[in-house]
Design a protein around this motif. Structure first.
Motif, mmCIF file in Angstrom:
data_model
loop_
_atom_site.group_PDB
_atom_site.id
_atom_site.type_symbol
_atom_site.label_atom_id
_atom_site.label_comp_id
_atom_site.label_asym_id
_atom_site.label_seq_id
_atom_site.Cartn_x
_atom_site.Cartn_y
_atom_site.Cartn_z
ATOM 1 N N ASP A 184 80.613 58.579 28.376
ATOM 2 C CA ASP A 184 79.654 59.553 28.897
ATOM 3 C C ASP A 184 78.281 59.367 28.264
ATOM 4 O O ASP A 184 77.249 59.448 28.946
ATOM 5 N N ARG A 185 78.262 59.105 26.969
ATOM 6 C CA ARG A 185 76.985 58.911 26.258
ATOM 7 C C ARG A 185 76.262 57.676 26.792
ATOM 8 O O ARG A 185 75.046 57.722 27.043
ATOM 9 N N TRP A 186 76.980 56.592 27.002
ATOM 10 C CA TRP A 186 76.391 55.361 27.526
ATOM 11 C C TRP A 186 75.911 55.577 28.966
ATOM 12 O O TRP A 186 74.845 55.074 29.354
ATOM 13 N N THR A 187 76.651 56.346 29.747
ATOM 14 C CA THR A 187 76.254 56.608 31.135
ATOM 15 C C THR A 187 74.937 57.363 31.193
ATOM 16 O O THR A 187 74.051 57.039 32.001
ATOM 17 N N TRP A 188 74.761 58.367 30.342
ATOM 18 C CA TRP A 188 73.521 59.139 30.375
ATOM 19 C C TRP A 188 72.340 58.340 29.832
ATOM 20 O O TRP A 188 71.198 58.556 30.243
ATOM 21 N N LEU B 111 73.446 49.556 38.626
ATOM 22 C CA LEU B 111 73.985 50.032 37.350
ATOM 23 C C LEU B 111 75.016 49.062 36.778
ATOM 24 O O LEU B 111 75.019 48.789 35.571
ATOM 25 N N LYS B 112 75.863 48.522 37.635
ATOM 26 C CA LYS B 112 76.958 47.693 37.143
ATOM 27 C C LYS B 112 76.543 46.241 36.927
ATOM 28 O O LYS B 112 76.902 45.638 35.904
ATOM 29 N N GLN B 113 75.801 45.681 37.858
ATOM 30 C CA GLN B 113 75.506 44.252 37.790
ATOM 31 C C GLN B 113 74.267 43.929 36.979
ATOM 32 O O GLN B 113 74.185 42.832 36.409
ATOM 33 N N THR B 114 73.287 44.836 36.926
ATOM 34 C CA THR B 114 72.041 44.553 36.211
ATOM 35 C C THR B 114 71.970 45.264 34.870
ATOM 36 O O THR B 114 71.687 44.646 33.842
ATOM 37 N N LEU B 115 72.232 46.569 34.869
ATOM 38 C CA LEU B 115 72.163 47.325 33.616
ATOM 39 C C LEU B 115 73.458 47.274 32.815
ATOM 40 O O LEU B 115 73.489 47.753 31.675
ATOM 41 N N GLY B 116 74.521 46.719 33.365
ATOM 42 C CA GLY B 116 75.764 46.539 32.602
ATOM 43 C C GLY B 116 76.482 47.825 32.296
ATOM 44 O O GLY B 116 77.018 47.979 31.185
ATOM 45 N N TRP B 117 76.538 48.754 33.255
ATOM 46 C CA TRP B 117 77.171 50.058 32.990
ATOM 47 C C TRP B 117 78.635 49.888 32.590
ATOM 48 O O TRP B 117 79.103 50.519 31.631
ATOM 49 N N THR B 118 79.377 49.047 33.274
ATOM 50 C CA THR B 118 80.812 48.914 33.010
ATOM 51 C C THR B 118 81.145 47.720 32.118
ATOM 52 O O THR B 118 82.325 47.383 31.975
ATOM 53 N N LYS B 119 80.142 47.079 31.515
ATOM 54 C CA LYS B 119 80.408 45.917 30.663
ATOM 55 C C LYS B 119 80.990 46.280 29.296
ATOM 56 O O LYS B 119 81.891 45.597 28.810
ATOM 57 N N PRO B 120 80.510 47.326 28.601
ATOM 58 C CA PRO B 120 81.054 47.619 27.274
ATOM 59 C C PRO B 120 82.523 48.031 27.345
ATOM 60 O O PRO B 120 82.936 48.758 28.248
ATOM 61 N N ARG B 121 83.291 47.597 26.383
ATOM 62 C CA ARG B 121 84.701 47.977 26.285
ATOM 63 C C ARG B 121 84.817 49.150 25.311
ATOM 64 O O ARG B 121 85.286 49.005 24.175
ATOM 65 N N LEU B 122 84.405 50.287 25.787
ATOM 66 C CA LEU B 122 84.416 51.497 24.973
ATOM 67 C C LEU B 122 85.789 52.150 25.044
ATOM 68 O O LEU B 122 86.450 52.120 26.082
ATOM 69 N N ARG B 123 86.184 52.792 23.954
ATOM 70 C CA ARG B 123 87.530 53.362 23.905
ATOM 71 C C ARG B 123 87.564 54.800 24.386
ATOM 72 O O ARG B 123 88.404 55.163 25.209
ATOM 73 N N THR B 124 86.674 55.645 23.911
ATOM 74 C CA THR B 124 86.784 57.071 24.177
ATOM 75 C C THR B 124 85.938 57.462 25.383
ATOM 76 O O THR B 124 84.872 56.886 25.626
ATOM 77 N N PRO B 125 86.368 58.467 26.144
ATOM 78 C CA PRO B 125 85.556 58.941 27.264
ATOM 79 C C PRO B 125 84.215 59.521 26.833
ATOM 80 O O PRO B 125 83.232 59.401 27.566
ATOM 81 N N ALA B 126 84.149 60.160 25.657
ATOM 82 C CA ALA B 126 82.883 60.715 25.186
ATOM 83 C C ALA B 126 81.848 59.608 24.976
ATOM 84 O O ALA B 126 80.660 59.790 25.276
#
Length: 477
Positions: free
Chosen positions: A375-379, A357-372
């Protein structure tokens, strides 16, 4: 002919999932759906969110991409039902095994992002762990039998500043198990569902909260724990208060161990000889602290099976130390004891999922501001992983020239399946509509400054709970 029928069935299942996924996107559906396709079809690991707008599968501009992530809507409850209703892997005798663990989305510099907590992170070297602000996410996934990098993610929930870890895990597991039953994956007469967790979870507390569900819990215990056996039978002439606890079982004191109920020896290729000992009906001495502080009445006696696993060697240069496990089932035989510790080792397959998730799909790459938005990007990424799992048996391996011979479909890793998803995508449904021509808005006038600065948020818990009982006479159970 049989191979073609199997391929058609897999593609049909994938097409149905994609159609239902599109229905779960209640706002900015086209932009979100094409963003999910861009994640699956991008060439190489995802390193930036805006770079996905350049993928051929994303027919809209970067403005529509950010508009979909920030302003789109995902019906999480409906999407969770869709993900759970798909085919899931089984283990011993058709048993469903769920793994639960927390992975952190670190945001140390995001002072304008709310709901951040201090996340425990490991570093190289002994005693180098750090607490870094971020968003912790609790994942529940179905584990497979055998060494593999595949897991079926069923749910993800962000742990907030007002949440307690065990309560969040219990609520999350309850929803997943009830949906598995509603989807027909479990019915009366089937083997009980196993839940595997690490030492960070309070096993007896989870067993107490999930007592009405057909589940058994398996957690790892620290090597300094002390449990108790049941008290001896009460004699007819005995006076005084009835004993609640028997002899102590101290993990660090072998002389306190009685003869094990079972002792098995298994030869493994990775760890050498594995010796497992098990003792029945051991329970912790609960006290009115933490989540048990407000418990009414006597504290429960929650018995289980303790398993001590000792191996000859570990991968690398690590010295093997005993592994202590606590299993909520009390009537296990030697065969089930072996199945229990083998399934605990499969819990580490979740680490492969987090790395993917982190290294290939880039789960933590976007610098998103809000938790909502997070959550949307995670799903969206959970939906992407589900599509890869459904395509696993039909995708063609695209081998690089420097890689080994082509791998059979049952041995393809998620990254190798993602590499060939671009060629499978045209054979399935594409529900997103074509983009309409538009012009970008005027934006902020040149030379003007932003006078509405975003508020800053301090990381950490917001509320403190009373963790001890007020009556000192009720401290122990």
């Amino acid at each position: 002919m049989l191979h073609n029928d199997r391929r058609d069935d897999a593609l049909g299942e994938l097409a149905r999932f994609r159609h239902e996924l599109y229905g779960c996107l209640t706002a900015r559906a086209d932009a979100l759906f094409e963003l999910c396709d861009a994640v699956l079809c991008a060439d190489g690991p995802v390193t930036s969110l805006v770079e996905l707008s350049l993928a051929a599968e994303h027919r809209r501009g970067h403005g529509a991409l950010y508009d979909g992530v920030n302003q789109g809507q995902v019906d999480v409850d409906r999407l969770r039902n869709v993900v759970v209703s798909q085919s899931i892997p089984r283990c011993f005798g058709g048993r469903i095994v769920l793994g639960i663990d927390v992975s952190n989305w670190l945001r140390p510099d995001a002072v304008t992002s709310p709901d951040r907590l201090f996340c425990h992170t490991y570093a190289r070297g002994k005693g180098k762990a750090q607490m870094i602000p971020g968003w912790p996410y609790s994942f529940v996934a179905v584990l497979e039998r055998g060494r593999t990098s595949w897991t079926a993610i069923l749910d993800a929930r962000r742990v907030g500043p007002d949440d307690e870890g065990t309560a969040v895990a219990a609520a999350q597991l309850r929803v997943v198990v009830e949906q598995l039953i509603a989807a027909g994956h479990w019915k009366d007469g089937d083997p009980r569902i196993w839940i595997v967790g690490d030492s960070g979870y309070d096993g007896p507390r989870l067993v107490f909260l999930l007592a009405d569900l057909p589940v058994d819990l398996l957690v790892r215990l620290r090597s300094d724990r002390v449990l108790a056996f049941p008290p001896p039978p009460r004699g007819p002439a005995t006076v005084g208060r009835t004993l609640r606890h028997g002899e102590d079982f101290t993990f660090s004191k072998p002389w306190s161990w009685p003869e094990p109920a079972h002792e098995t020896t298994t030869e493994t290729s990775r760890y050498g000889t594995a010796v497992a000992r098990s003792w029945y009906r051991l329970h912790p001495r609960l006290t009115r602290r933490g989540e048990w502080a407000g418990h009414e009445g006597d504290l429960p006696i929650i018995e289980g099976t303790v398993i001590r696993l000792q191996v000859d060697r570990l991968p690398g240069d690590g010295a093997p130390t005993p592994l202590w496990l606590w299993f909520s089932g009390t009537g296990t035989d030697a065969e089930m004891v072996d199945q229990v510790w083998q399934m605990f080792l499969r819990r580490f397959d979740l680490e492969h999922t987090f790395r993917f998730l982190k290294q290939t799909l880039g789960w933590t790459k976007p610098r998103l501001r809000t938790p909502a938005t997070a959550d949307r990007w995670t799903w969206l990424l959970i939906a992407a992983c589900t599509q890869l799992r459904l395509t696993r048996s039909v995708v063609e391996d695209l081998r690089r020239p420097w890689e080994k011979t082509p791998t059979t479909p049952d041995r393809l890793t998620p990254a190798r399946v993602r590499r060939g998803f671009r060629n499978t995508r045209p054979a399935t449904t594409l529900p997103a509509s074509a983009p309409k021509p538009s012009r970008p808005g005027p934006g902020r006038p040149p030379g003007s400054r932003n006078t509405r600065k975003a508020p800053h948020h301090n990381p950490g818990k917001n509320t403190k709970t009373d963790t001890t009982a007020k009556d000192p006479k009720k401290q122990t159970g």
